[in-house]
Design a protein around this motif. Sequence first.
Motif, short mmCIF file in Angstrom:
data_model
loop_
_atom_site.label_atom_id
_atom_site.label_comp_id
_atom_site.label_asym_id
_atom_site.label_seq_id
_atom_site.Cartn_x
_atom_site.Cartn_y
_atom_site.Cartn_z
N ALA A 1 0.80 -1.14 0.07
CA ALA A 1 0.08 0.04 -0.05
C ALA A 1 0.98 1.23 -0.11
CB ALA A 1 -0.85 0.03 1.24
N ARG B 1 -7.26 -11.96 0.49
CA ARG B 1 -8.46 -10.99 0.14
C ARG B 1 -9.47 -11.60 -0.95
NH1 ARG B 1 -12.07 -8.89 0.09
NH2 ARG B 1 -12.69 -6.58 -0.28
N ASP C 1 -14.20 -2.44 -6.49
CA ASP C 1 -13.33 -2.02 -5.14
C ASP C 1 -12.39 -3.21 -4.94
OD1 ASP C 1 -14.78 0.32 -4.90
OD2 ASP C 1 -16.30 -0.53 -3.56
N ARG C 2 -12.80 -4.25 -5.06
CA ARG C 2 -11.57 -5.27 -5.03
C ARG C 2 -10.62 -5.22 -5.72
NH1 ARG C 2 -8.55 -8.35 -4.57
NH2 ARG C 2 -7.91 -10.33 -4.81
N THR C 3 -10.69 -5.07 -6.87
CA THR C 3 -9.77 -4.88 -7.92
C THR C 3 -8.73 -3.67 -7.69
OG1 THR C 3 -11.18 -5.95 -9.51
CG2 THR C 3 -9.23 -4.83 -10.55
N VAL C 4 -9.38 -2.54 -7.61
CA VAL C 4 -8.55 -1.35 -7.21
C VAL C 4 -7.86 -1.44 -6.03
CG1 VAL C 4 -9.06 0.96 -6.42
CG2 VAL C 4 -10.25 0.29 -8.57
N GLU C 5 -8.31 -1.91 -5.19
CA GLU C 5 -7.67 -2.32 -3.74
C GLU C 5 -6.34 -2.94 -3.91
OE1 GLU C 5 -8.39 -4.49 0.68
OE2 GLU C 5 -9.74 -4.95 -1.35
N GLN C 6 -6.16 -4.05 -4.90
CA GLN C 6 -5.07 -4.59 -4.89
C GLN C 6 -4.59 -4.62 -6.33
OE1 GLN C 6 -5.72 -8.68 -3.40
NE2 GLN C 6 -4.57 -8.10 -1.62
#
Length: 199
Positions: free
Chosen positions: A32, A73, A107-112
């Motif tokens: 991150a 995740r 959201d899940r894709t953007v997060e990682q």
Amino acid sequence: MTVNLVTNPRQERVDAARNRAKILAAAAEIVASHGVEGLAMADVAAAAGVGVGTLYRRFGDRSGLAYALIDEREREFQAAFIAGPPPLGPGADAPVRIRAFLNAAVDRTVEQLDLLLMAETAAPLARFGGAYDAYHAHLSMLIAQARPDADAYVLADALLATLAAPLLAHRLRDCGVTADRIKAGLGDLFNLAGQRRVQ
């Protein structure tokens, strides 16, 4: 009488799970802050308070650690859309669940994004199988419920194509498209697919 002390196997599993959680939390924080390029095994070990050898034994190498972050995740995300609370999980109408799933998948894709970008470009067909198959099956099922006359199988692919990490990275980073705009576009795409077919 001599008593032989043996290690409690259950305690070892608890310790191993605790170490794994610490390692993955440290690795996630490093990614991150510094991106995938900053994911150095020595730095992760130091941040997690474990030896570098422990890290290599458990994950093999840097790429194994990256995949473990994705897997952790991914399990959470799949549990949420399979059995979590509505509207992402069961209990809402199919169109509502589709929108919730697509929004959560963005959201899940953007997060990682950096990790998924690495994973999806590792080989020509690296994106497919595993998680993609789970997404496709779930989305196909919901589309078939919401739009029985649509080709749910192909429409699921069309919607999921938008979530490819390379495309999202390009749109978000190079073109200034926001995640909210992508979510709205996915909703519009699904709504268009539900309109009466032109003969």
